[in-house]
Design an enzyme around this catalytic site. Structure first.
Site, PDB file in Angstrom:
ATOM      1  N   SER A  78      -8.149  -1.917  -2.585  1.00  0.00           N
ATOM      2  CA  SER A  78      -8.901  -0.664  -2.420  1.00  0.00           C
ATOM      3  C   SER A  78     -10.025  -0.552  -3.442  1.00  0.00           C
ATOM      4  CB  SER A  78      -7.974   0.552  -2.559  1.00  0.00           C
ATOM      5  OG  SER A  78      -7.176   0.686  -1.418  1.00  0.00           O
TER       6      SER A  78
ATOM      7  N   TYR B 264      -2.244   0.403   8.248  1.00  0.00           N
ATOM      8  CA  TYR B 264      -3.182  -0.645   8.662  1.00  0.00           C
ATOM      9  C   TYR B 264      -3.350  -0.653  10.178  1.00  0.00           C
ATOM     10  CZ  TYR B 264      -3.205  -3.059   4.160  1.00  0.00           C
ATOM     11  OH  TYR B 264      -3.381  -3.396   2.849  1.00  0.00           O
TER      12      TYR B 264
ATOM     13  N   ASP C 219      -3.790  -1.005  -6.766  1.00  0.00           N
ATOM     14  CA  ASP C 219      -4.314  -1.441  -5.470  1.00  0.00           C
ATOM     15  C   ASP C 219      -5.731  -2.016  -5.629  1.00  0.00           C
ATOM     16  OD1 ASP C 219      -5.157  -1.766  -2.907  1.00  0.00           O
ATOM     17  OD2 ASP C 219      -4.614   0.236  -2.225  1.00  0.00           O
TER      18      ASP C 219
ATOM     19  N   GLN D  75      -0.626   2.797  -5.930  1.00  0.00           N
ATOM     20  CA  GLN D  75      -2.067   3.055  -5.747  1.00  0.00           C
ATOM     21  C   GLN D  75      -2.903   2.624  -6.947  1.00  0.00           C
ATOM     22  OE1 GLN D  75      -2.615   7.103  -4.478  1.00  0.00           O
ATOM     23  NE2 GLN D  75      -2.274   6.581  -2.333  1.00  0.00           N
TER      24      GLN D  75
ATOM     25  N   ARG E 258       0.854  -1.198   0.000  1.00  0.00           N
ATOM     26  CA  ARG E 258       0.000   0.000   0.000  1.00  0.00           C
ATOM     27  C   ARG E 258       0.890   1.248   0.000  1.00  0.00           C
ATOM     28  NH1 ARG E 258      -4.896  -2.255   2.036  1.00  0.00           N
ATOM     29  NH2 ARG E 258      -6.193  -0.883   0.816  1.00  0.00           N
TER      30      ARG E 258
END
Ligand code: NAD
Length: 368
Positions: free
Chosen positions: A133, A227, A130, A127, A122
């Site tokens: 997500s 996290y 990802d 991104q 992450r």
């Protein structure tokens, strides 16, 4: 380089790993794309649309897999298909190696490269790759809509000649990507939303969506990479005690709390459910991870004392068109890091590839 996309075979899986837009992008990377006939139908992606963008449609699944340099899928390739792949081929999927040890061992034994989208680090540079997500966003939206559709009350405030209808009170536990999307969706529907998370950083994100952050006054410890980490038993006991009143006062509770690679934290006990009013709803996105609610049954809706508890399964698959489009983009972006002029050219020292590579050179290189 031949990129192939077989039909997903897991029960209830409606997503597909390629959409028409991705076919063009893969061609720009120097890849040809072959798709099993009908693979996209459950996501409303037709064979014709894929062919229009230059994909080949193949009816013979075995021949398709045997011809692959790279296999793209949502779920891990079925263990029975691994033997069809040639040595040196690669597979990209939500491999979740801790849950699919047989597939991982099969890939290593066959010298197939296994990349796991759920292990992409992450970090900012990753991104666009990802997939956790992108799929969590769809899942959070789904949870809010499921709650709104089965609750016996409406979400918005309504002031009518026949009287006033108060807005629904929605509590979201776990304000990560999915929880935040559930908050945003419930707010758009007009509910009064409050939310709680163990990560201090989530308070501002919750407030920015117009929801109230429930501050339990507990000191929490953050994990790595933004996290949460596993909280102590004492912490979780105190947390449940403090959450009880907020849960009892809510019409809808959406739970979306998770700690990577660990069972879902148990936030809602049977006793708390008994304390809720009849007609209340719990939507548990943690169901597949063992449940954020003690009474959850994955894939089922159970009713206890008039409270409906929905054990959500494969939430992202409920909106397969957009979930597939986002997932396919994540895959193309990851492949752009690996493929140069149609040739497989990975830099295994790259943090992203090192993080998500599970098998290569006949070895299991990561199980985390
Ligand atoms: P996740 O699905 O692992 O967890 C969901 C949420 O549950 C998290 O917000 C977590 O804090 C919360 N949670 C865990 N234990 C809890 C407990 N006992 N009580 C209440 N809540 C609990 O996480 P996610 O949604 O995938 O991501 C979490 C965060 O990671 C994001 O909000 C973001 O800050 C960060 N992130 C960063 C990037 C990036 O930089 N590229 C990408 C995605 C996410």
């Amino acid at each position: 380089m031949r990129v192939v996309v077989p039909q997903e075979t897991a029960d209830g899986e409606r997503r597909v790993a390629v959409v028409p837009e991705a076919v063009g992008k893969l061609a720009a990377l120097g890849c040809t794309v072959a798709v099993q006939a009908g693979a996209g139908l459950a996501a409303h992606v037709s064979d014709d649309e894929l062919v229009e963008r230059g994909a080949e449609v193949v009816t013979d699944r075995i021949a398709l897999l045997q011809s692959a340099d790279v296999v793209l899928s949502v779920q891990p390739i079925p263990v029975g298909d691994v033997a069809l792949l040639r040595s040196g081929a690669a597979t990209l999927s939500f491999l979740q190696p801790w849950a699919h040890g047989d597939v991982v061992r099969g890939l290593a034994a066959r010298s197939v490269i296994g990349l796991s989208l759920d292990l992409v680090p992450r970090i900012s540079r990753a991104q666009s790759m990802d997939a956790l997500s992108s799929q969590a966003l769809v899942a959070g939206y789904h949870c809010a809509l499921v709650a709104a559709s089965i609750a016996p009350r409406m979400f918005p405030l309504a002031m009518t000649a026949a009287g006033t209808v108060p807005p629904a009170r929605v509590l979201v536990l776990g304000a990560g990507v999915a929880g935040l999307q559930a908050i945003a969706t419930a707010r758009r529907l007009g509910a009064v939303v409050s939310a709680y998370d163990v990560r201090a950083a989530s308070a501002d994100e919750v407030r920015s969506l117009g929801a109230k952050f429930l501050d339990l006054g507990l000191e929490t410890q953050e994990g790595e990479g933004g996290y949460a980490r596993v909280q102590s038993d004492e912490f979780l006991a105190k947390q449940r005690e403090l959450l009880g009143a907020a849960i009892a006062a809510s019409d809808v509770v959406i739970t979306a709390a998770a700690v990577p690679g660990r069972p879902a934290p148990r936030l809602v006990t049977a006793e708390m459910v008994h304390g809720m009013r009849g007609g209340s709803v719990i939507v548990d996105l943690g169901a597949e991870g063992g449940g954020n609610c003690e009474l959850t049954r994955v894939g089922e809706t159970v009713e206890v004392d008039g409270v409906s508890i929905v054990g959500v399964r494969n939430a992202a698959s409920a909106y397969p068109l957009h979930a597939s489009a986002l997932y396919a983009r994540n895959l193309v972006n990851l492949l752009s890091l690996i493929v140069r002029d149609g040739e497989w050219a990975p830099d295994w020292d790259d943090e992203i590839l090192a993080g998500c590579c599970v098998t290569r050179d006949g070895q299991v290189v990561s199980h985390e």
